[in-house]
Design a protein around this motif. Sequence first.
Motif, PDB file in Angstrom:
ATOM      1  N   ARG A 283     -12.190  14.810 -20.573  1.00 43.60           N
ATOM      2  CA  ARG A 283     -10.932  14.088 -20.822  1.00 43.60           C
ATOM      3  C   ARG A 283     -10.311  13.540 -19.525  1.00 43.60           C
ATOM      4  O   ARG A 283     -10.551  14.534 -18.450  1.00 43.60           O
ATOM      5  N   CYS A 284      -9.900  12.469 -19.369  1.00 45.21           N
ATOM      6  CA  CYS A 284      -9.203  12.011 -18.126  1.00 45.21           C
ATOM      7  C   CYS A 284      -8.171  12.903 -17.826  1.00 45.21           C
ATOM      8  O   CYS A 284      -7.074  13.252 -18.149  1.00 45.21           O
ATOM      9  N   TYR A 285      -8.288  13.379 -16.266  1.00 45.77           N
ATOM     10  CA  TYR A 285      -7.589  14.348 -15.644  1.00 45.77           C
ATOM     11  C   TYR A 285      -6.121  13.580 -15.372  1.00 45.77           C
ATOM     12  O   TYR A 285      -4.960  14.214 -15.632  1.00 45.77           O
ATOM     13  N   VAL A 286      -6.011  12.299 -15.053  1.00 49.63           N
ATOM     14  CA  VAL A 286      -4.781  11.723 -15.005  1.00 49.63           C
ATOM     15  C   VAL A 286      -3.928  11.649 -16.011  1.00 49.63           C
ATOM     16  O   VAL A 286      -2.856  11.791 -16.214  1.00 49.63           O
ATOM     17  N   HIS A 287      -4.665  11.232 -17.393  1.00 55.36           N
ATOM     18  CA  HIS A 287      -3.950  10.929 -18.438  1.00 55.36           C
ATOM     19  C   HIS A 287      -3.365  12.450 -18.940  1.00 55.36           C
ATOM     20  O   HIS A 287      -2.471  12.512 -19.692  1.00 55.36           O
ATOM     21  N   PHE A 288      -4.154  13.402 -18.678  1.00 48.73           N
ATOM     22  CA  PHE A 288      -3.565  14.808 -19.153  1.00 48.73           C
ATOM     23  C   PHE A 288      -2.526  15.223 -18.471  1.00 48.73           C
ATOM     24  O   PHE A 288      -1.451  15.644 -18.948  1.00 48.73           O
ATOM     25  N   LEU A 289      -2.269  14.773 -17.062  1.00 48.83           N
ATOM     26  CA  LEU A 289      -1.061  15.137 -16.410  1.00 48.83           C
ATOM     27  C   LEU A 289       0.020  14.238 -17.041  1.00 48.83           C
ATOM     28  O   LEU A 289       1.260  15.035 -17.083  1.00 48.83           O
ATOM     29  N   ARG A 290      -0.295  12.983 -17.247  1.00 49.36           N
ATOM     30  CA  ARG A 290       0.842  12.425 -17.820  1.00 49.36           C
ATOM     31  C   ARG A 290       1.326  12.924 -19.209  1.00 49.36           C
ATOM     32  O   ARG A 290       2.474  12.836 -19.532  1.00 49.36           O
ATOM     33  N   ASN A 291       0.618  13.307 -20.001  1.00 43.96           N
ATOM     34  CA  ASN A 291       0.795  13.510 -21.442  1.00 43.96           C
ATOM     35  C   ASN A 291       1.589  15.059 -21.345  1.00 43.96           C
ATOM     36  O   ASN A 291       2.428  15.195 -21.791  1.00 43.96           O
ATOM     37  N   THR A 292       1.137  15.795 -20.149  1.00 42.76           N
ATOM     38  CA  THR A 292       1.903  17.079 -20.106  1.00 42.76           C
ATOM     39  C   THR A 292       3.335  16.876 -19.663  1.00 42.76           C
ATOM     40  O   THR A 292       4.027  17.416 -20.029  1.00 42.76           O
ATOM     41  N   LEU A 293       3.404  15.960 -18.719  1.00 42.22           N
ATOM     42  CA  LEU A 293       4.694  15.696 -18.127  1.00 42.22           C
ATOM     43  C   LEU A 293       5.753  14.995 -19.297  1.00 42.22           C
ATOM     44  O   LEU A 293       6.617  15.420 -19.191  1.00 42.22           O
ATOM     45  N   ASP A 294       4.961  14.359 -20.010  1.00 40.47           N
ATOM     46  CA  ASP A 294       5.670  13.651 -21.031  1.00 40.47           C
ATOM     47  C   ASP A 294       6.393  14.758 -21.960  1.00 40.47           C
ATOM     48  O   ASP A 294       7.467  14.350 -22.775  1.00 40.47           O
ATOM     49  N   HIS A 295       5.868  15.962 -22.256  1.00 41.81           N
ATOM     50  CA  HIS A 295       6.313  17.039 -23.240  1.00 41.81           C
ATOM     51  C   HIS A 295       6.973  17.956 -22.257  1.00 41.81           C
ATOM     52  O   HIS A 295       7.711  18.845 -22.875  1.00 41.81           O
ATOM     53  N   LEU A 296       7.241  17.811 -20.943  1.00 43.40           N
ATOM     54  CA  LEU A 296       8.291  18.724 -20.187  1.00 43.40           C
ATOM     55  C   LEU A 296       9.596  17.930 -19.723  1.00 43.40           C
ATOM     56  O   LEU A 296       9.524  17.053 -19.069  1.00 43.40           O
ATOM     57  N   PRO A 297      10.589  18.341 -20.275  1.00 44.18           N
ATOM     58  CA  PRO A 297      12.017  17.752 -20.073  1.00 44.18           C
ATOM     59  C   PRO A 297      12.027  17.648 -18.598  1.00 44.18           C
ATOM     60  O   PRO A 297      11.949  18.846 -17.814  1.00 44.18           O
TER      61      PRO A 297
END
Length: 244
Positions: A96-110
Amino acid sequence: MSCGFRRILDARYEKVREAGIVTSQAVLIAVGIDWDGRRQILSVEMANRESRSAWKDFLVALKARSLKGVELVVSDDHAGLVAAIGEVMPEAAWQRCYVHFLRNTLDHLPRKHWRRLPAGAALAVRSTRSHRGQGRSRRMACQMVGPLSAADDMGGGDHRTHAHLLLPAGQHHKHLKSTNMLERLNEEIRRRTYVVRIFPNAQSCLRLVRALAVETNENWMEANRYINMDDLREHKKLALHQAA
């Protein structure tokens, strides 16, 4: 296209006029790295949408053109794409793309909670990826993020971002953990297609993107090797020796 080592899959959307109606159609792109360590653009096709069936047909066509020896596939976490990879290329590991993972994670973090994390949320999440142990990485992430929703997101797919750790450290870890190589190609495609804005039909769009792909592929083949594959060969020999 007799052999391959690593493949990157992604899609971008272009506006196309069909029967007087403007629709967004997917441009499916596959980029690979051969056993000489050189990058190649393997295929560019158009599809009505980025669905499981569209990706499956795309991958089947590639295998019909004698693509084999794929050991690692890197992509984002699109459900249809992941399902197609598992069905058509079950022998290949999926990263799984590491960059996409970071973006998706930060999207869930207020954003209001970012100050609670050491040195900012992005740095905190990124630091968990530097540890080779999957369990340790997940535990550290949960400790830092605490009860925030980002922990749930990492708990579901965290292990899938570690496939590149099975490869030699250095160039392989740097280049094989994300789809950045293909994202740069997409940036160039976006720069060219932005001038057109709306294509008169799908074939005109495909001709332009393929012409750019041919030009890029020629430049890649004449450039220096993207990855030193000797490191991987030695790594595989060592792994076989230890297994014996």
